[in-house]
Enzyme design. Structure first.
Site, PDB file in Angstrom:
ATOM      1  N   HIS B  53      -2.370  60.462 -70.307  1.00 52.94           N
ATOM      2  CA  HIS B  53      -1.648  60.077 -71.512  1.00 52.94           C
ATOM      3  C   HIS B  53      -0.140  60.016 -71.272  1.00 52.94           C
ATOM      4  O   HIS B  53       0.560  59.186 -71.841  1.00 52.94           O
ATOM      5  CB  HIS B  53      -1.972  61.094 -72.610  1.00 52.94           C
ATOM      6  CG  HIS B  53      -1.896  60.544 -73.981  1.00 52.94           C
ATOM      7  ND1 HIS B  53      -2.749  59.566 -74.438  1.00 52.94           N
ATOM      8  CD2 HIS B  53      -1.083  60.839 -75.012  1.00 52.94           C
ATOM      9  CE1 HIS B  53      -2.453  59.283 -75.683  1.00 52.94           C
ATOM     10  NE2 HIS B  53      -1.446  60.032 -76.056  1.00 52.94           N
ATOM     11  N   HIS B  99      -4.578  56.003 -81.230  1.00 52.86           N
ATOM     12  CA  HIS B  99      -4.816  57.383 -81.657  1.00 52.86           C
ATOM     13  C   HIS B  99      -6.315  57.565 -81.850  1.00 52.86           C
ATOM     14  O   HIS B  99      -6.770  58.056 -82.879  1.00 52.86           O
ATOM     15  CB  HIS B  99      -4.023  57.701 -82.932  1.00 52.86           C
ATOM     16  CG  HIS B  99      -3.204  58.932 -82.814  1.00 52.86           C
ATOM     17  ND1 HIS B  99      -3.022  59.835 -83.828  1.00 52.86           N
ATOM     18  CD2 HIS B  99      -2.518  59.437 -81.764  1.00 52.86           C
ATOM     19  CE1 HIS B  99      -2.248  60.822 -83.410  1.00 52.86           C
ATOM     20  NE2 HIS B  99      -1.921  60.604 -82.165  1.00 52.86           N
TER      21      HIS B  99
END
Lengths: 87, 736, 228
Positions: B53, B99
């Site tokens: 990430h 998300h």
């Protein structure tokens, strides 16, 4: 010190769409035993007041002025003495 | 949370970093980089910063291939968001972010904080956020969990975007079982700024202050970055601790205050960055790395919401609505006062230091003293194995639909959740606040005028996992082409793209192949359409119980309309307009909506897309629009010509009579590169002059609210009322 | 004529209103912070839409305690024109400047959509530019726009012609289809629909202009004379 436990709800005469939605959902889930849903807000306030009467009066003012909209909501509360912590 | 902190020696033997998805080899690499056995805090920071990430360690080799620069790009990937010049001294700023994992676990807050995070990326550059778009993917609505996810994710986007006062103007929502337990929530934010206000996330200048602004730090979302880099299974429900709660009210104040600092205190502001994934460590270390600086922070000064937080927790918390600023020494109070005016806390927590060390103190002790580069530029990069999946080696035969009742098939098609009206969803978003929205949700592209100019921006998001599943390279190129086509249909010249690369676990060679090939296809298309990739993110590990989602790169594209009078919308305007189709229709049904509807699945090969022919069509359509010859234009995509025709006729109940020279079933084909266009009869000659052989006259619009289509094999008539009912019921009826 | 647009923390239609007033209607308008204590020099005051104080507790419940609200009450008591739009309407009811309250829409969802409205009373300072009986369409954008008042209040509203706008296709469950009302004196207007979003052909509608033109007509007729 006192802790005020305050419940704010719609007046019975006011239709509360959120409570209706919960009731519909419960009935969809098979909970047909549920005949009424009251949906509200719960607050806990800690006050430094030393006597119960003044705490009572202050919480009433707070509810009337801010926590409840008296046009459509009612409230009730309990006052619980809180021992003052001594370091 | 974490009971007692282990000593460096205990860490070496008990290997707690494994539970944070850090491998033994990575631990060894980190130890070598910092020159001593790492402390608990140090190895914890590395696990967050070295997650996919934050570090893009698996996707970097792919991302490096993207084409990222043309003459108009002011800032490309690597900063909070990309920036493109649009003339008049103005620039457009945009970025999209996924998300997915937080939204799968806690859909309302996951979606809401996704929106909050992407907004911070935009104003951290110095731009005023003007629009939000959302690209959503769900399982089938027959699944009660999917219905709940859809309702709550839409509620979360609405709850955040509506409150903060940024219009949610567009996006897309599609359904396929491939996303059943792993919905995709990709949010894109667009902002406008003056070119000279561009901010970078840099912490430069020895002695300058590091200012922490916004919400207090709590134990929410700790190590969410490494959470986002893990896969889901039915047995792990305890991930809930990783979800954060958003506060749009706080963010509204934060936006206004940060823009005031950017606009009015340029001399005091050195740099600004959002505390996003991996929170304080990522923002501070990246700001130091970008300026080649050292940094020292005193964690006792970090505003904390909960008692007894450890350095690990403070640094890796992903509490929302926080920003990190670098402020020129001596200007601290001036900036703190601005935030105080908005009721926001701003605290100096450290300084830029000489050298290149990243130093943290906590309760008087040094808990981290390592080179900045060990957390940032020296993170590992892996070149993954790539293997073509078996399904691509021997694809199924081409699908050819056999349709006996065109009327019924068309009506049923419009009812498919992916095709059906999304009004019941987007009406929950405030699409008009800021009073710039010219073209509202439900169109090819949203269009926003820029106040004080003649210009407008067109915005779209597009993705089609089915195509990429069948052919990653062609599908990647087609995704970019479709986004460009949507913008062109509104009258805009495409400027550039942002992307969210949503894939399964890329350590699987088949998944990496999908990632690599689709990126190649996207790159080829971005070069043809002159739309560099200026920002984006990667979301890997989108899997449930070992099954990856369809590879789904989402493309968010922004285009420019120089003159608002040339904004074009898709609905038929009046009867007796001529209806043209641009582009050839072939029997392309593999991966199509009609294939999914009839067979319940997809398969087959994609026909190659000719990007240069498509680009030529775009240029011709834009030329016709800009000479005011076009009354309506619509891109042909899922559902083919008939789906587009229905969408054009429905809004004003204007029908059409068309003659086609293809079999009627081909009217559902999804051959790329096509438009439907209407033209006033008096402009026929001028339009034909521009388009030449590229446009073919099919017929005309009629006042009667029905479509009559004559083909060599049959003629059929379908009423708008029947199509409309089916289209409008598609989602609401399945949500009940 | 000069207008004040109050910016509460969390207001998000304040700049839209200022644009509609200044750029479209030709009424100079200033953004006035909720911490201000005076409205001296203004002829009309607008409370904009948005989510003041996050709409936490109840919409408008916290905003009504802002310092500026004391000045707004004084301004209204002196006969000054006060317009609350959307969240502004919610604040005015919480502050007691308008009767009733605004609850969650019956769908429990936020709704952003065009809403056709009947102009019930075109003989007010806010609607006199619309011909009597006009139907206009204005955007609504709210989660809590479901107007509620007890039966006695509703009778008073009807009798005194205080209902100004009514939905022709009730989107949110409001009693008597109410979309906008005035106070008994007629100088304070609250409405859920957004006239400031229907000011320009480019954005699809100019139906909202009449609200601002009405105020100009009224002020020109009466002269700018609000005392403070």
């Amino acid at each position: 010190m006192f802790k005020a436990k305050i419940y704010v709800n719609y007046k019975p005469s006011v239709l509360d769409p959120q409570a209706e939605a919960v009731k519909t959902a419960l009935s969809r889930m098979g909970h047909d035993n549920v005949t009424h849903v009251l949906y509200g807000k719960y607050f806990e306030l800690t006050l430094t007041s030393t006597d119960k009467a003044s705490a009572q009066a202050e919480v009433e003012t707070i509810c009337d002025r801010l926590l409840a909209n008296v046009n459509m909501e009612t409230y009730r509360f309990t006052l619980v003495p809180v021992p003052v912590e001594v370091d | 949370m974490l009971q007692t902190e282990l000593s460096p020696e205990q860490i070496q033997t008990t290997k707690p970093y494994r539970q944070w998805d850090m491998s033994d080899a990575e631990y060894d690499r980190f130890t070598a980089l910092i020159g001593h056995l790492p402390t608990f805090t140090e190895v914890g920071l590395a696990s967050g910063m070295w997650s996919e990430h934050c570090a893009y360690k698996y996707s970097k080799p792919v991302l490096r291939q993207f084409w990222t620069k043309n003459e108009n790009v002011l800032m490309g990937p690597g900063e909070g968001a990309g920036v493109i010049r649009i003339g008049d001294g103005l620039a457009v700023v945009f970025k999209a972010e996924s998300h997915n994992h937080p939204s799968a676990v806690e859909p309302y807050e996951g979606a809401a904080t996704g929106v909050g995070g992407i907004i911070r990326d935009i104003f951290s550059i110095g731009a005023k956020p003007i629009a939000i778009l959302d690209s959503l993917r769900f399982g089938e609505l027959t699944d009660p969990r999917t219905r709940q996810l859809l309702d709550q994710i839409v509620a979360g986007i609405a709850g955040y975007g509506n409150a903060i006062g940024i219009p949610t103007v567009g996006g897309e929502t599609a359904f396929d079982n491939a996303y059943a337990r792993n919905p995709l929530v990709n949010a894109m934010c667009v902002g406008i700024m003056r070119e000279d206000q561009l901010q970078k996330g840099r912490a430069a200048g020895i002695g300058n202050a590091i200012l922490y602004v916004g919400a207090k730090t709590g134990r929410d979302g700790i190590n969410g970055a490494s959470f986002a880099s893990g896969t889901f299974s039915d047995t792990e429900d305890a991930d809930r601790a990783a979800v954060q709660v958003g506060d749009p009210f706080m963010e509204k104040l934060l936006t206004d205050a940060c823009l005031k600092v950017t606009n009015e205190h340029q001399d005091a502001l050195v740099g600004m960055q959002d505390m996003g994934a991996a929170g304080l460590v990522s923002s501070s270390a990246e700001m130091a790395a970008k300026a080649d600086s050292g940094m020292a922070l005193n964690l006792d000064l970090v505003p904390q919401r909960e008692p007894d937080m450890t350095p690990f927790e403070i640094m890796l918390s992903e509490s929302q609505e926080r920003m990190l600023l670098c402020i020129a020494e001596g200007h601290e109070q001036e900036i703190i006062d601005i935030f105080a005016g908005y009721g926001l806390d701003a605290v100096v927590i450290g300084r830029v230091t000489p050298g290149h060390a990243y130093q943290l103190t906590h309760h008087g002790a040094t808990v981290c003293d390592i080179p900045v580069s060990a957390l940032t530029t020296d993170a590992p990069v892996y070149h993954q194995q790539s293997t073509m999946p078996v399904r691509l080696i021997a694809p199924a035969d081409d699908f050819q639909p056999v349709i006996t009742d065109m009327n019924a098939a068309w009506i049923e098609l419009m009812n498919q959740p992916t095709m059906a009206s999304k009004a019941s969803l987007y009406q929950r978003y405030d699409a008009q606040v800021q009073t710039n929205t010219v073209v509202l949700p439900g169109s090819d592209a949203a269009v926003l005028r820029i106040k004080g100019t003649k210009r407008a921006l067109a915005l779209t998001t597009d993705s089609n996992g089915r195509y990429i599943y069948l052919d990653p390279y062609q599908g990647g190129a087609m995704t970019v082409a479709e986004a460009a086509r949507n913008l062109v249909a509104s009258g805009a010249t495409p400027l550039g793209i942002t992307d969210c690369l949503n894939y399964g676990d890329s350590t699987k060679p088949e998944v990496f192949f999908e990632l690599e090939e689709s990126a190649k296809g996207m790159t080829a298309a971005t070069k043809v359409f002159n739309t560099p990739v200026i920002s984006g993110n990667v979301s890997l590990y989108n899997e449930t119980n070992g099954t990856p989602i369809y590879p789904t790169p989402m493309v968010g594209m922004v285009g420019l309309i120089e003159d608002c009078s040339t904004i074009t919308t898709q609905e038929f305007k009046q009867a007796d307009d001529l209806v043209y189709v641009v582009g050839q229709t072939r029997p392309d049904f593999n991966g199509s909506e009609i294939q999914k509807m009839i067979t319940g699945s997809i398969g087959g090969r994609l026909a190659p897309i000719d990007l240069h022919v498509e680009k030529a069509h775009h240029d011709l359509v834009l030329a016709a629009i800009r000479t005011h010859l076009v009354t309506a234009a619509h891109d042909l995509s899922e559902g083919g010509l008939l789906a587009a025709l229905a969408e054009m006729g429905l809004p004003k109940y204007i029908g059409a009579e068309l003659q086609v020279d293809i079999p009627t079933s081909w009217l559902f084909a999804e051959t790329p590169g096509r438009f439907l266009i209407t033209v006033r009869p008096e402009h026929q000659a001028a339009f034909d002059d521009i388009m030449g052989d590229s446009a073919r006259l099919l017929g005309r619009t009629v006042a009667a609210p029905q479509f009559t289509i004559q083909a060599p094999n049959r003629t059929f008539t379908t009423t708008i009322a029947a199509l409309e009912k089916s289209w409008e019921d598609g989602i609401p009826c399945r949500m009940k | 004529m000069r207008a004040a647009v109050i910016t509460f923390p969390g207001s998000n239609c304040d700049e839209d209103l200022q644009w509609a007033l200044t750029e479209i209607s030709g009424i100079p308008a200033d953004l006035v912070a909720a911490t201000a204590t005076t409205l001296t020099g203004y002829d009309a005051v607008f409370l904009p839409g948005g989510f003041s104080y996050g709409d936490y507790l109840r919409s408008g419940a916290i905003a009504r305690f802002s310092p500026i609200m004391t000045a707004v009450k004084k301004f209204a008591a002196a006969g000054g024109f006060v317009v609350g739009i959307c969240n502004g309407f919610q604040i005015l009811t919480e502050a007691g400047l308008l009767p009733g309250t605004l609850q969650w829409n019956t769908s429990l969802h936020f709704i952003c959509a065009p809403a056709p409205l009947e102009i019930v009373n075109s003989d007010t300072p806010f609607t006199n530019a619309y011909p009597a009986g006009t139907t206009i369409t204005l955007p609504i954008a709210h989660g809590q726009g479901n107007y509620y008042a007890d039966p006695a209040t509703l009778v008073a509203l009807e009798t005194n012609h205080q209902i100004i706008f009514r939905y022709t296709d009730n989107p949110n469950g409001s009693v008597h289809d109410i979309a906008g009302i005035t106070n008994a004196a007629g100088n304070v207007l609250g409405m859920m629909p957004h006239p400031e979003r229907a000011m320009e052909t480019l954005l699809g509608s100019t139906d909202g202009r009449g609200v601002f033109q009405s105020l100009i007509h009224t002020m020109e007729g009466a002269g700018s004379n609000v005392a403070n």
